[in-house]
Design an enzyme around this catalytic site. Sequence first.
Site, short mmCIF file in Angstrom:
data_model
loop_
_atom_site.label_atom_id
_atom_site.label_comp_id
_atom_site.label_asym_id
_atom_site.label_seq_id
_atom_site.Cartn_x
_atom_site.Cartn_y
_atom_site.Cartn_z
N LYS A 143 0.87 -1.19 0.00
CA LYS A 143 0.00 0.00 0.00
C LYS A 143 0.89 1.23 0.00
O LYS A 143 2.05 1.18 0.44
CB LYS A 143 -0.87 0.02 1.26
CG LYS A 143 -2.15 0.84 1.10
CD LYS A 143 -3.25 0.02 0.47
CE LYS A 143 -4.44 0.85 0.06
NZ LYS A 143 -5.56 0.00 -0.38
N ASP A 183 -6.87 4.14 -4.81
CA ASP A 183 -7.61 4.00 -3.54
C ASP A 183 -8.29 5.37 -3.39
O ASP A 183 -8.47 6.08 -4.39
CB ASP A 183 -6.65 3.68 -2.39
CG ASP A 183 -7.37 3.23 -1.11
OD1 ASP A 183 -7.67 2.04 -0.98
OD2 ASP A 183 -7.64 4.08 -0.23
O1 2IT Z 1 -8.12 -1.52 -1.02
C1 2IT Z 1 -7.98 -2.04 -2.14
O2 2IT Z 1 -8.06 -3.28 -2.29
C2 2IT Z 1 -7.70 -1.18 -3.28
N1 2IT Z 1 -7.63 0.03 -3.09
C3 2IT Z 1 -7.46 -1.75 -4.63
C4 2IT Z 1 -6.05 -2.17 -4.78
C5 2IT Z 1 -5.65 -2.64 -6.16
O3 2IT Z 1 -4.48 -3.00 -6.31
O4 2IT Z 1 -6.48 -2.65 -7.07
#
Ligand code: 2IT
Length: 463
Positions: A143, A183
């Site tokens: 993340k 996100d």
């Molecule tokens: O919280 C999540 O799963 C997302 N923001 C999507 C992450 C992604 O790699 O598509």
Amino acid sequence: MQLKTTLRKAVKPLNLVSVMNVEKLMQQLEAKHPGEAEYLQAVREVLITVEDVYNQHPEFEKAKIAERIVEPDRIFTFRVPWVDDRGEVQVNLGYRIQFNNAIGPYKGGLRFHSSVTLSILKFLGFEQIFKNALTTLPMGGGKGGSDFNPRGKSDGEVMRFCQAFMTELWRYIGPDTDVPAGDIGVGAREIGYLYGMYKKLAHEHTGVLTGKNLEFGGSLVRPEATGFGGLYFVKQMLETAGQSIEGKTIAISGFGNVAWGAATKATQMGAKVVTLSGPDGYIYDPDGVSGEKIDYMLELRATCNDVVAPYAEKFGVKFVPGRRPWEVKTDIALPCATQNELNGEDAQRLIDNGVICVGEISNMGCTPEAIDLFINNKIMYGPGKAVNAGGVATSGLEMTQNAMHLCWPADEVDARLHRIMADIHAQCVKYGRQPDGYINYMKGANIAGFMKVARAMLAQGVV
Ligand code: 2IT
């Protein structure tokens, strides 16, 4: 001599029965990472729910899987300087957390919001490990993000910020290393600017980001996937309990991409979405958010103001300032905004009003007090890492299409998303069904996700 051997033998089994002690581990973590409330909250929930199963595997404790899984592999933090439209220099903080790559390349979104802290990104990265494991696809957990808030900024400012952010980030990511996505605050516009800069710096056109536009490697159904997947999951929860989603009323929070996808699919399934919310309050639309009203959500999101009140003015419905939608009487509650947006008081009110099902489509949308109340009252409760996994799952499908240099039609992506959500539901039922028949989806999701990653870590040695 003989006595010594006997003694040694007698001592050995004692060593073997050493077990994970969640409270002790949490105390150590709290001392190491003081004040990281969201991160500690997410870790505690997972460790408590997996404790029993974990302790049936002395090989996990011997390899210190729990101690290793709670710390990210590495964290990058960097300064992001950029110039605003008035010519003034702005400085933001950038982060990327590469949490765990036992089952695949680091994968997870970037959050751009003024509330972003290391603790929030660590909780999101930790959750992402188990969510990604549940999707059945080979993706590790990561993340990142920034305390930069794109709301109220011009396109030029957002572009310059994204370019400055990527000037640092590009060294650490790659299609087989770490694949960021969107996100909160990072949608197709931001992904486009980030991707443009990556391409320029790396001299490569690869699937290094997901959530791209269709013209340059994006996947059909990715914008809808988090909300759609959430509703596929909720429908299965209801059907497993012998109920139908048709005709049910739903309270949704938020009005962004996730809320939009959820409202669209809920309406298609014959349910009625009666609330949306923003930082300013919530709207109550007893006729249901459908048709042009759903399209209007996109318009509202495109404006620079983070408010939902204009919906009430436009469609002549009630706006309740400064409050959350959980005080409305509905059958189903779907948090779609942000972490800890539904607390114990909200949960009690929902229960008093006869709620039957709560599906977290936001990450960690419910506080621990709210979750305890739902589970103790045998309300169907689906945790974010299962319910909202359709977003990252479809990102995984975007990676596959990029690697194959082709583009699947929408029905193929949607069919795969359906299968993945059904699979996640089945894993939750398998590990979460209680002796009285109640399905503890939180327990099921945590155990299924954790065990997969733990087995992979064990097989790969101490790294
Ligand atoms: O919280 C999540 O799963 C997302 N923001 C999507 C992450 C992604 O790699 O598509």
